[in-house]
Motif scaffolding. Sequence first.
Motif, PDB file in Angstrom:
ATOM      1  N   PRO B  20      23.107  50.602  61.474  1.00  0.00           N
ATOM      2  CA  PRO B  20      23.146  51.678  60.471  1.00  0.00           C
ATOM      3  C   PRO B  20      23.204  53.043  61.138  1.00  0.00           C
ATOM      4  CG  PRO B  20      20.991  50.660  60.547  1.00  0.00           C
ATOM      5  CD  PRO B  20      21.880  49.811  61.375  1.00  0.00           C
ATOM      6  N   PRO B  21      23.702  54.077  60.434  1.00  0.00           N
ATOM      7  CA  PRO B  21      23.781  55.433  61.004  1.00  0.00           C
ATOM      8  C   PRO B  21      22.424  55.890  61.540  1.00  0.00           C
ATOM      9  CG  PRO B  21      24.874  55.370  58.881  1.00  0.00           C
ATOM     10  CD  PRO B  21      24.248  54.034  59.072  1.00  0.00           C
ATOM     11  N   ALA B  22      22.461  56.651  62.643  1.00  0.00           N
ATOM     12  CA  ALA B  22      21.223  56.990  63.355  1.00  0.00           C
ATOM     13  C   ALA B  22      20.319  57.913  62.542  1.00  0.00           C
ATOM     14  CB  ALA B  22      21.571  57.654  64.684  1.00  0.00           C
ATOM     15  N   ASP B  23      20.909  58.687  61.603  1.00  0.00           N
ATOM     16  CA  ASP B  23      20.070  59.627  60.845  1.00  0.00           C
ATOM     17  C   ASP B  23      19.263  58.930  59.759  1.00  0.00           C
ATOM     18  OD1 ASP B  23      22.564  59.049  59.709  1.00  0.00           O
ATOM     19  OD2 ASP B  23      22.303  60.657  58.235  1.00  0.00           O
ATOM     20  N   LEU B  24      19.504  57.627  59.565  1.00  0.00           N
ATOM     21  CA  LEU B  24      18.790  56.894  58.523  1.00  0.00           C
ATOM     22  C   LEU B  24      17.448  56.404  59.066  1.00  0.00           C
ATOM     23  CD1 LEU B  24      20.110  56.410  55.773  1.00  0.00           C
ATOM     24  CD2 LEU B  24      20.468  54.052  56.462  1.00  0.00           C
ATOM     25  N   PRO B  25      16.319  56.709  58.402  1.00  0.00           N
ATOM     26  CA  PRO B  25      15.027  56.217  58.896  1.00  0.00           C
ATOM     27  C   PRO B  25      14.997  54.697  58.906  1.00  0.00           C
ATOM     28  CG  PRO B  25      14.728  57.836  57.157  1.00  0.00           C
ATOM     29  CD  PRO B  25      16.170  57.508  57.193  1.00  0.00           C
ATOM     30  N   HIS B  26      14.342  54.166  59.924  1.00  0.00           N
ATOM     31  CA  HIS B  26      14.322  52.705  60.051  1.00  0.00           C
ATOM     32  C   HIS B  26      13.355  52.103  59.041  1.00  0.00           C
ATOM     33  CE1 HIS B  26      14.295  48.724  61.781  1.00  0.00           C
ATOM     34  NE2 HIS B  26      12.974  48.766  61.749  1.00  0.00           N
ATOM     35  N   VAL B  27      13.735  50.980  58.491  1.00  0.00           N
ATOM     36  CA  VAL B  27      12.811  50.223  57.639  1.00  0.00           C
ATOM     37  C   VAL B  27      13.054  48.742  57.895  1.00  0.00           C
ATOM     38  CG1 VAL B  27      14.389  50.302  55.660  1.00  0.00           C
ATOM     39  CG2 VAL B  27      11.993  49.865  55.277  1.00  0.00           C
ATOM     40  N   ASP B  28      11.946  47.985  58.021  1.00  0.00           N
ATOM     41  CA  ASP B  28      12.079  46.538  58.194  1.00  0.00           C
ATOM     42  C   ASP B  28      12.529  45.928  56.879  1.00  0.00           C
ATOM     43  OD1 ASP B  28      11.282  46.418  60.835  1.00  0.00           O
ATOM     44  OD2 ASP B  28       9.155  46.470  60.287  1.00  0.00           O
ATOM     45  N   GLU B  29      13.369  44.892  57.000  1.00  0.00           N
ATOM     46  CA  GLU B  29      13.734  44.160  55.787  1.00  0.00           C
ATOM     47  C   GLU B  29      12.635  43.151  55.466  1.00  0.00           C
ATOM     48  OE1 GLU B  29      15.920  45.177  53.985  1.00  0.00           O
ATOM     49  OE2 GLU B  29      17.361  46.231  55.236  1.00  0.00           O
ATOM     50  N   VAL B  30      12.586  42.737  54.215  1.00  0.00           N
ATOM     51  CA  VAL B  30      11.521  41.813  53.796  1.00  0.00           C
ATOM     52  C   VAL B  30      11.664  40.480  54.525  1.00  0.00           C
ATOM     53  CG1 VAL B  30      10.510  40.604  51.856  1.00  0.00           C
ATOM     54  CG2 VAL B  30      11.325  42.920  51.568  1.00  0.00           C
ATOM     55  N   GLY B  31      12.883  39.957  54.582  1.00  0.00           N
ATOM     56  CA  GLY B  31      13.138  38.774  55.387  1.00  0.00           C
ATOM     57  C   GLY B  31      12.418  37.529  54.927  1.00  0.00           C
ATOM     58  N   SER B  32      12.103  37.461  53.635  1.00  0.00           N
ATOM     59  CA  SER B  32      11.422  36.278  53.118  1.00  0.00           C
ATOM     60  C   SER B  32      12.412  35.439  52.324  1.00  0.00           C
ATOM     61  CB  SER B  32      10.270  36.728  52.233  1.00  0.00           C
ATOM     62  OG  SER B  32       9.829  35.669  51.438  1.00  0.00           O
ATOM     63  N   SER B  33      12.152  34.147  52.267  1.00  0.00           N
ATOM     64  CA  SER B  33      13.040  33.288  51.480  1.00  0.00           C
ATOM     65  C   SER B  33      12.590  33.303  50.009  1.00  0.00           C
ATOM     66  CB  SER B  33      13.049  31.874  52.041  1.00  0.00           C
ATOM     67  OG  SER B  33      11.766  31.326  51.973  1.00  0.00           O
ATOM     68  N   GLY B  34      13.289  32.552  49.194  1.00  0.00           N
ATOM     69  CA  GLY B  34      13.106  32.668  47.748  1.00  0.00           C
ATOM     70  C   GLY B  34      11.730  32.269  47.246  1.00  0.00           C
ATOM     71  N   ALA B  35      11.203  31.145  47.743  1.00  0.00           N
ATOM     72  CA  ALA B  35       9.954  30.631  47.169  1.00  0.00           C
ATOM     73  C   ALA B  35       8.763  31.567  47.406  1.00  0.00           C
ATOM     74  CB  ALA B  35       9.663  29.243  47.731  1.00  0.00           C
ATOM     75  N   PRO B  36       8.536  32.089  48.623  1.00  0.00           N
ATOM     76  CA  PRO B  36       7.432  33.043  48.777  1.00  0.00           C
ATOM     77  C   PRO B  36       7.611  34.286  47.926  1.00  0.00           C
ATOM     78  CG  PRO B  36       8.172  32.295  50.911  1.00  0.00           C
ATOM     79  CD  PRO B  36       9.143  31.771  49.927  1.00  0.00           C
ATOM     80  N   THR B  76      11.016  48.656  49.501  1.00  0.00           N
ATOM     81  CA  THR B  76      10.951  47.591  50.504  1.00  0.00           C
ATOM     82  C   THR B  76       9.625  47.625  51.249  1.00  0.00           C
ATOM     83  OG1 THR B  76      13.325  47.698  50.722  1.00  0.00           O
ATOM     84  CG2 THR B  76      12.128  46.610  52.483  1.00  0.00           C
ATOM     85  N   ARG B  77       9.171  48.829  51.623  1.00  0.00           N
ATOM     86  CA  ARG B  77       7.893  48.923  52.352  1.00  0.00           C
ATOM     87  C   ARG B  77       6.753  48.403  51.493  1.00  0.00           C
ATOM     88  NH1 ARG B  77       9.569  54.277  54.122  1.00  0.00           N
ATOM     89  NH2 ARG B  77      10.603  54.011  56.132  1.00  0.00           N
ATOM     90  N   CYS B  78       6.802  48.729  50.201  1.00  0.00           N
ATOM     91  CA  CYS B  78       5.735  48.276  49.310  1.00  0.00           C
ATOM     92  C   CYS B  78       5.751  46.755  49.199  1.00  0.00           C
ATOM     93  CB  CYS B  78       5.903  48.913  47.935  1.00  0.00           C
ATOM     94  SG  CYS B  78       4.607  48.466  46.795  1.00  0.00           S
ATOM     95  N   ALA B  79       6.945  46.175  49.075  1.00  0.00           N
ATOM     96  CA  ALA B  79       7.031  44.709  48.958  1.00  0.00           C
ATOM     97  C   ALA B  79       6.503  44.045  50.225  1.00  0.00           C
ATOM     98  CB  ALA B  79       8.473  44.295  48.697  1.00  0.00           C
ATOM     99  N   ILE B  80       6.868  44.600  51.388  1.00  0.00           N
ATOM    100  CA  ILE B  80       6.369  44.044  52.658  1.00  0.00           C
ATOM    101  C   ILE B  80       4.856  44.152  52.698  1.00  0.00           C
ATOM    102  CG2 ILE B  80       6.326  44.401  55.143  1.00  0.00           C
ATOM    103  CD1 ILE B  80       9.233  45.270  54.965  1.00  0.00           C
ATOM    104  N   ASP B  81       4.346  45.290  52.253  1.00  0.00           N
ATOM    105  CA  ASP B  81       2.894  45.516  52.251  1.00  0.00           C
ATOM    106  C   ASP B  81       2.173  44.471  51.394  1.00  0.00           C
ATOM    107  OD1 ASP B  81       0.686  47.090  53.024  1.00  0.00           O
ATOM    108  OD2 ASP B  81       0.592  47.866  50.970  1.00  0.00           O
ATOM    109  N   VAL B  82       2.731  44.214  50.192  1.00  0.00           N
ATOM    110  CA  VAL B  82       2.115  43.215  49.308  1.00  0.00           C
ATOM    111  C   VAL B  82       2.108  41.853  49.985  1.00  0.00           C
ATOM    112  CG1 VAL B  82       2.467  41.937  47.168  1.00  0.00           C
ATOM    113  CG2 VAL B  82       2.639  44.405  47.165  1.00  0.00           C
TER     114      VAL B  82
END
Lengths: 137, 150
Positions: B20-36, B76-82
């Motif tokens: 992604p473009p460098a000016d975009l702040p980094h964020v981790d993707e949730v990376g979870s599958s459907g059931a969780p 996304t950050r909130c979902a990861i946090d939960v």
Amino acid sequence: MSNNTTTATQDLPPKGGYSTIHYERRLPKKGPSGLAMFAMCGGIMAYGWYKVYKGLDERRELDRENAWSRIHLIPMLIAEADRDEYRRKAAAVEREREIMKDVPGWEAGKSVYNGKRYVPDVIANVPLHQQPGFKKD
Amino acid sequence: MAIPGYKHFKSEDWVDPTPPPADLPHVDEVGSSGAPLKSASFFIGSVCQEYNEDFMLCKNEDRDPKHCLAEGRKVTRCAIDVLEKIQANCATEFRTHWQCLDNKNQSFNKCRAPEKEYNACLFKALGWKKNIPDAPANKPQIHERIPLTK
């Protein structure tokens, strides 16, 4: 005048008269009355419909639960897809700029539509397919 | 890798490896599958309600992906946090429930026993409560009822 005539004995009812004739039907009583059977059928059907409506209610609530479970995930999924789409679009614009650098007045990433409304790309922006001289085997 | 029967249609051809473009702040993707995700969905929905609604209102303004990137990062950050909080407090219950969902065609109805423990654990540990919006208020919610069929 001789009186030799016999006195005729007339057939007469017994003294006190005949007993009454029982001509009405005397069948044993069988089963419940029509009204009772009607009420019973109605009762069975009412119970059945009660169960049907309970089942429909449960199914509706299960569908609602499933729908809300998906609704709650939609923002997260759209956000993730948007980031990917933005990244791919930015990369495609960069490639376009590189390919069209010799054409004067070319605006890379300019919309093909004459308006401000966002229109998603119909054709996928694929890096390999945009390389100069690319030939699909 | 190609789907069987689609050897001419390689999925690698459609992957864009550009970062992604460098000016975009980094964020981790949730990376979870459907059931969780499905298992955690009601808690993501209730805990992240502000961020989710903000994001959807923003999307309603403009469907352009770059219009709502900042709101999307918060979502996304909130979902990861939960998910991380659930994992930290009720890992075994969470795992039992989402594995049940995975095995039972992601049907909540078939996983009420693990769900009961999972919800109780989350309520005890974090005070989160599963609530289905728009459900009739005069009856218990579907996950608290005795099911008609097993």
